[in-house]
Design an enzyme around this catalytic site. Structure first.
Site, short mmCIF file in Angstrom:
data_model
loop_
_atom_site.label_atom_id
_atom_site.label_comp_id
_atom_site.label_asym_id
_atom_site.label_seq_id
_atom_site.Cartn_x
_atom_site.Cartn_y
_atom_site.Cartn_z
N GLY A 73 -7.02 0.91 3.24
CA GLY A 73 -8.47 0.96 3.03
C GLY A 73 -8.86 1.68 1.75
O GLY A 73 -9.99 1.56 1.30
N GLY A 74 -7.92 2.45 1.19
CA GLY A 74 -8.17 3.07 -0.11
C GLY A 74 -9.25 4.13 -0.11
O GLY A 74 -9.53 4.78 0.90
N THR A 75 -9.87 4.29 -1.27
CA THR A 75 -10.79 5.40 -1.51
C THR A 75 -12.00 5.36 -0.60
O THR A 75 -12.34 6.36 0.05
CB THR A 75 -11.27 5.36 -2.98
OG1 THR A 75 -10.13 5.29 -3.84
CG2 THR A 75 -12.09 6.60 -3.32
N CYS A 76 -12.69 4.24 -0.56
CA CYS A 76 -13.96 4.17 0.17
C CYS A 76 -13.77 4.59 1.62
O CYS A 76 -14.52 5.40 2.16
CB CYS A 76 -14.53 2.75 0.10
SG CYS A 76 -16.08 2.58 0.97
N HIS B 63 -45.66 -3.54 7.79
CA HIS B 63 -46.28 -2.21 7.77
C HIS B 63 -45.82 -1.43 9.00
O HIS B 63 -45.74 -1.99 10.08
CB HIS B 63 -47.81 -2.34 7.80
CG HIS B 63 -48.47 -1.01 7.97
ND1 HIS B 63 -48.61 -0.12 6.93
CD2 HIS B 63 -49.00 -0.40 9.08
CE1 HIS B 63 -49.22 0.98 7.38
NE2 HIS B 63 -49.45 0.84 8.67
N GLU C 134 0.85 -1.20 0.00
CA GLU C 134 0.00 0.00 0.00
C GLU C 134 0.88 1.24 0.00
O GLU C 134 1.76 1.38 0.84
CB GLU C 134 -0.93 -0.01 1.22
CG GLU C 134 -1.77 1.25 1.40
CD GLU C 134 -2.59 1.62 0.18
OE1 GLU C 134 -3.42 0.80 -0.24
OE2 GLU C 134 -2.39 2.73 -0.38
C1 LIG Z 1 -16.57 10.86 -3.06
C2 LIG Z 1 -16.81 9.41 -3.34
C3 LIG Z 1 -17.88 8.78 -2.77
C4 LIG Z 1 -18.13 7.43 -3.03
N1 LIG Z 1 -19.22 6.85 -2.46
C5 LIG Z 1 -19.47 5.53 -2.72
C6 LIG Z 1 -20.59 4.89 -2.12
O1 LIG Z 1 -21.35 5.48 -1.38
N2 LIG Z 1 -20.78 3.58 -2.39
C7 LIG Z 1 -19.94 2.87 -3.22
O2 LIG Z 1 -20.18 1.69 -3.43
N3 LIG Z 1 -18.88 3.47 -3.80
C8 LIG Z 1 -18.63 4.78 -3.56
N4 LIG Z 1 -17.53 5.37 -4.11
C9 LIG Z 1 -16.63 4.56 -4.97
C10 LIG Z 1 -15.71 3.69 -4.10
O3 LIG Z 1 -15.06 4.47 -3.16
C11 LIG Z 1 -14.73 2.99 -5.00
O4 LIG Z 1 -15.41 2.33 -6.03
C12 LIG Z 1 -13.93 1.94 -4.21
O5 LIG Z 1 -13.28 2.51 -3.12
C13 LIG Z 1 -12.91 1.30 -5.17
O6 LIG Z 1 -12.15 0.43 -4.45
P1 LIG Z 1 -10.91 -0.29 -5.11
O7 LIG Z 1 -10.83 -1.56 -4.34
O8 LIG Z 1 -11.02 -0.39 -6.56
O9 LIG Z 1 -9.65 0.64 -4.84
P2 LIG Z 1 -9.34 1.83 -3.86
O10 LIG Z 1 -10.23 1.84 -2.70
O11 LIG Z 1 -9.25 3.07 -4.65
O12 LIG Z 1 -7.90 1.43 -3.30
C14 LIG Z 1 -6.77 1.37 -4.09
C15 LIG Z 1 -5.54 1.43 -3.20
O13 LIG Z 1 -4.40 1.14 -3.97
C16 LIG Z 1 -3.34 1.99 -3.54
N5 LIG Z 1 -2.38 2.08 -4.66
C17 LIG Z 1 -2.57 2.65 -5.88
N6 LIG Z 1 -1.50 2.49 -6.66
C18 LIG Z 1 -0.58 1.84 -5.91
C19 LIG Z 1 0.74 1.40 -6.15
N7 LIG Z 1 1.33 1.56 -7.34
N8 LIG Z 1 1.41 0.78 -5.15
C20 LIG Z 1 0.81 0.56 -3.95
N9 LIG Z 1 -0.44 0.95 -3.66
C21 LIG Z 1 -1.13 1.57 -4.64
C22 LIG Z 1 -4.03 3.28 -3.22
O14 LIG Z 1 -3.24 4.06 -2.34
C23 LIG Z 1 -5.32 2.80 -2.58
O15 LIG Z 1 -5.19 2.68 -1.19
C24 LIG Z 1 -17.25 6.71 -3.87
C25 LIG Z 1 -16.15 7.33 -4.44
C26 LIG Z 1 -15.92 8.67 -4.18
C27 LIG Z 1 -14.73 9.31 -4.80
#
Ligand SMILES: Cc1cc2nc3c(=O)[nH]c(=O)nc-3n(C[C@H](O)[C@H](O)[C@H](O)COP(=O)(O)OP(=O)(O)OC[C@H]3O[C@@H](n4cnc5c(N)ncnc54)[C@H](O)[C@@H]3O)c2cc1C
Length: 457
Positions: free
Chosen positions: A38-41, A439, A33
Site C-alpha cells: 500500500g506504500g506511503t498513503c 441548502h 514490494e
Molecule cells: C504525511 C503525509 C501525508 C500525506 N497526505 C496526503 C493526502 O492527504 N492526500 C494525498 O493525495 N496525498 C497525500 N500524501 C502523498 C501520498 O501519500 C503520496 O503521493 C502517494 O502515496 C504516492 O504514491 P506512489 O504510488 O507514488 O508510491 P508509494 O505509495 O510511496 O509506494 C511506493 C512503494 O514502492 C515500494 N518500493 C520502493 N522501492 C522499491 C524497490 N526498489 N523494490 C520494491 N519495492 C519498492 C515502497 O516500499 C512503497 O511501498 C501524503 C504524504 C505524506 C508523507
C-alpha cells in the site's frame, strides 16, 4: 529466469490497480514490494494522518463544547488509543492491498527489493525476472537534508511519527508546508506545545499570500508558534532538550523543544533501483524523466506516481495508473498534461485547491476575473461555528472558464470538486449559476460568489 508479461515495482497507488488490470486481461504479472503493502498513503501518509486529524478535530470540538451548549469537564487525549485507532485503520487498507493482490489470478506477489539488471530484467532476492513491460511505482520518502547537527540529535519524520504513542511536551516542526502543518495542528490539539520553523517568508509558500496568511492566523489562534525566515537551520542537544537554531533576523535565534519533526520535502526512491544499468534517465533530483504518457527514456519502461515528479499525491499516482492503462488497454490516448492540478491541505479548516493560483494567473498576464468571499458570511459555516477562511475563484475573462480556486473553509476539500468538474467539462462558470444547489451547504454560495466576479487588476 522467470518470465512475465509485466513487472511492477512497488505497491503504492498505481501498482496494484495496474497489476489487476494486466491480470484481468489474461496477462501474467509480477508485483514486487520491499516494504509495507500500500506504500506511503496507506502506511505513513494520507490514511494514518487523516485518521489522526480526525482524532485531533474531535478533541478540539470537545474543548469548544460550551459554544455548542454542552460541557466536558476534562479533555485529555490518550495517545496510545489515538495510535491504536490509526493503526487499525491503516492496517485495514494495508491488508486489503496485500490480500487483493495475492487473490488475483495471474499475479505473482514477491516481497523484496527490486533492482534493474538491464532494461528488461529485474533482480529481486535470488531471482531474476524478465518482462517486455516494466512499471516503476516506487514512491518517495521524507527528505533529510544535511543540516548542521542532524547526526547529533534524534529527529522524527512522517514515517517514525507513526510509532509515536505519547504526547511530546514541545514538538518543533521544521517545515511549514503541507505535511508539517497537518502534524503541527493535530499535535497542538492533542495537547503538545508546538513551534513551526519555516525557512521561507511564509507558510505553504506555493499558495497565494492571502491563503498563507489566513492559515498562519488560524494556526496562531490555536497557540501554535510560527517562526518564518529561519535561514540556516541547525539542530543540537542541550540539557536534555532539542534545540533548533535559526540564523534569522528575528529573535530569539533558537527554540528548544522535546522532539523535532522534519517535514522539509520528499525525495524519490530511485537511488537504489539500478536505473543506470537500464539506462533510465532521471533529473538532477532523482525523479525519473517521463513523457506525457509516462514512458521513461527506455522503451517498455514506465514510471508512475511520486517517483516521476509529475505529482505528489495519491490521486496523481492513481491518475497515472489510469493514463497508462487507458493507453495500453483502451487505445485512449490520455496524457498527464490533460489533468488539472487539484489537492487539499487537511488542516482544520481544510484548504481545497484546484487550477492556477492567483499569483500564477497574474504572471501569465491573461485577462481574468476574480471573486473572493469570506466564510464568515456562509450560513453553513456559522451554523457550525466554523467561520474561518474564504473562497476565491478566478475565471478567464474571455472564455468564462474557471481557471483556479482556493476554498479555505469548512468542507473546502469537498466543495472544490464542484469547480473542478466544471473545469474538466471546459464549461463556462455560468453553468454553475443555473444549477440549483442544496441548502444549507457551502456549495450553495458558489453561484452567487461567481456573480461577484471583478477584473483581476
Ligand atoms: C504525511 C503525509 C501525508 C500525506 N497526505 C496526503 C493526502 O492527504 N492526500 C494525498 O493525495 N496525498 C497525500 N500524501 C502523498 C501520498 O501519500 C503520496 O503521493 C502517494 O502515496 C504516492 O504514491 P506512489 O504510488 O507514488 O508510491 P508509494 O505509495 O510511496 O509506494 C511506493 C512503494 O514502492 C515500494 N518500493 C520502493 N522501492 C522499491 C524497490 N526498489 N523494490 C520494491 N519495492 C519498492 C515502497 O516500499 C512503497 O511501498 C501524503 C504524504 C505524506 C508523507
Amino acid at each position: 529466469m522467470m518470465r512475465f508479461d509485466a513487472i511492477i515495482i512497488g505497491t503504492g497507488q498505481a501498482g496494484p490497480s495496474l497489476a489487476s488490470r494486466f491480470a484481468g486481461a489474461g496477462k501474467t504479472v509480477a508485483i514486487i514490494e520491499r516494504g509495507k503493502f500500500g506504500g506511503t498513503c496507506v502506511n505513513t501518509g494520507c490514511i494514518p494522518t487523516k485518521t489522526m486529524v480526525a482524532s485531533a478535530y474531535a478533541a478540539h470540538l470537545a474543548r469548544r463544547g460550551a459554544e455548542f451548549g454542552f460541557s466536558v469537564s476534562d479533555v485529555r487525549v490518550d495517545m496510545k488509543r489515538v495510535k491504536t485507532r490509526k493503526d487499525a485503520i491503516s492496517a485495514r487498507s494495508n491488508k486489503g492491498v496485500e490480500d487483493g493482490l495475492r487473490a488475483t489470478k495471474n499475479c505473482t506477489v514477491i516481497q523484496g527489493h527490486a533492482r534493474f539488471q538491464s532494461p528488461g530484467t529485474i533482480a529481486v532476492n535470488d531471482d531474476v525476472l524478465q518482462a517486455d513491460n516494466i512499471f516503476i511505482n516506487v514512491g518517495g520518502r521524507a527528505s533529510v537534508p544535511d543540516m548542521p547537527g542532524i547526526h547529533d540529535v534524534p529527529f522524527l519524520t512522517n514515517s517514525s511519527m507513526m510509532e509515536v504513542d505519547f504526547l511530546p511536551e514541545h514538538l518543533i516542526v521544521v517545515g511549514g508546508s503541507y505535511v508539517g502543518l497537518e502534524f503541527a495542528q493535530m499535535y497542538r490539539r492533542f495537547g503538545s506545545e508546538v513551534t513551526i520553523v519555516e525557512m521561507g517568508p511564509r507558510l505553504i509558500g506555493r499558495e497565494d499570500e492571502d491563503v498563507s496568511q489566513a492559515v498562519l492566523e488560524i494556526l496562531n489562534a490555536e497557540g501554535i508558534r510560527i517562526r518564518r525566515n529561519a535561514k540556516c537551520i541547525s539542530l543540537a542537544k542541550r540539557d536534555g532538550r532539542v534545540v533548533v537554531g535559526m540564523e534569522c533576523s528575528e529573535t530569539p535565534k533558537e527554540v528548544a523543544g522535546t522532539h523535532v519533526l522534519l517535514a522539509v520535502g520528499r525525495v524519490p526512491n530511485t537511488g537504489d533501483l539500478g536505473l543506470e544499468r537500464a539506462g533510465i534517465a532521471t533529473d538532477q533530483r532523482g525523479y525519473i524523466i517521463v513523457n506525457d504518457q509516462l514512458q521513461t527514456s527506455v522503451p517498455g519502461v514506465w514510471a508512475l506516481g511520486d517517483c516521476n515528479g509529475r505529482g505528489a499525491f495519491t490521486h496523481t499516482s492513481y491518475n497515472d495508473y489510469e493514463i497508462v492503462a487507458d493507453n495500453l488497454f483502451n487505445a485512449d490516448h490520455r496524457r498527464v498534461s490533460d489533468r488539472i492540478q487539484a489537492y487539499a491541505l487537511y488542516t482544520d479548516p481544510p484548504l481545497g485547491r484546484c487550477g492556477m493560483t492567483e499569483a500564477e494567473l497574474r504572471n501569465s498576464r491573461r485577462r481574468a476575473l476574480v471573486a473572493k468571499y469570506p466564510m464568515s458570511r456562509v450560513s453553513r459555516a456559522f451554523e457550525k461555528a466554523e467561520t474561518q477562511g474564504f473562497i476565491k475563484i478566478t475565471v478567464d475573462a474571455d472564455t468564462q472558464q474557471i481557471l483556479g480556486a482556493a476554498i479555505l473553509g469548512v468542507g473546502g476539500d469537498e466543495v472544490i470538486h464542484v469547480l473542478l468538474d466544471v473545469m474538466y467539462a471546459k464549461a463556462p462558470y455560468t453553468v454553475i449559476q443555473r444549477a440549483m444547489h442544496i441548502h444549507p451547504t457551502v456549495a450553495e454560495y458558489l453561484p452567487s460568489i461567481l456573480g461577484k466576479l471583478e477584473p483581476l487588476v
